[in-house]
Design an enzyme around this catalytic site. Sequence first.
Site, mmCIF file in Angstrom:
data_model
loop_
_atom_site.group_PDB
_atom_site.id
_atom_site.type_symbol
_atom_site.label_atom_id
_atom_site.label_comp_id
_atom_site.label_asym_id
_atom_site.label_seq_id
_atom_site.Cartn_x
_atom_site.Cartn_y
_atom_site.Cartn_z
ATOM 1 N N CYS A 54 38.634 11.786 11.179
ATOM 2 C CA CYS A 54 37.543 12.253 10.455
ATOM 3 C C CYS A 54 36.595 11.407 9.682
ATOM 4 O O CYS A 54 37.203 10.509 9.094
ATOM 5 C CB CYS A 54 38.091 13.586 9.702
ATOM 6 N N GLU A 56 35.795 12.014 6.443
ATOM 7 C CA GLU A 56 36.217 11.667 5.169
ATOM 8 C C GLU A 56 37.522 10.614 5.156
ATOM 9 O O GLU A 56 37.805 10.342 4.044
ATOM 10 C CB GLU A 56 36.777 13.134 4.942
ATOM 11 N N CYS A 91 38.527 19.954 7.552
ATOM 12 C CA CYS A 91 39.453 20.339 8.421
ATOM 13 C C CYS A 91 40.872 20.537 7.587
ATOM 14 O O CYS A 91 40.870 20.053 6.708
ATOM 15 C CB CYS A 91 39.698 19.381 9.624
ATOM 16 N N CYS A 94 42.120 17.033 6.481
ATOM 17 C CA CYS A 94 41.316 16.544 5.351
ATOM 18 C C CYS A 94 41.636 17.322 4.086
ATOM 19 O O CYS A 94 41.901 16.873 3.095
ATOM 20 C CB CYS A 94 40.056 16.423 5.698
HETATM 21 ZN ZN LIG Z 1 39.137 16.147 8.627
#
Ligand SMILES: [Zn+2]
Length: 149
Positions: A54, A56, A91, A94
């Site tokens: 991701c 992040e 998500c 995260c």
């Molecule tokens: Zn994520």
Amino acid sequence: MMEADQNLFDRAVDQMTLRWPGASEAVAAAAYLDDGSILTGVSLDNFNAAMNLCAETGPICEAYSQGRRIVASICVSREPGRDGFTVLSPCGACQERLAIWGPTVEVGVSDASSSSGWSSRPLLAVNPYYWAAAFAEDDVWPSAAQHGS
Ligand SMILES: [Zn+2]
């Protein structure tokens, strides 16, 4: 309190444009640290999709490496066939990563009730039944020390 705001959104878009100018599909993130500085990152894409990361994760690992706290985070997506940019709520993975810094970390979430299509919410509102709260010393959220940081 620092929220996921338009400035953070713009910094994520800047990072996306810098990394993938003109791309029809891309994801980038930006995060405020506790000193007001900003870290940005992009998703790590791989032929083996199981290895993707991701957007992040870059800012999260960098903040952790610096010994700083993330106080707000936003993830922005550009998708084929859609005008403009879409804020993606973090998500589940995260949310777990950001949980290190406590329930007040603000995150950009997709929000149809907002004119912009997104808003800023604390992790506690995004995940009110966080599983690790069962282990919290204060019954709300595990401490940074409990998270191992
Ligand atoms: Zn994520």
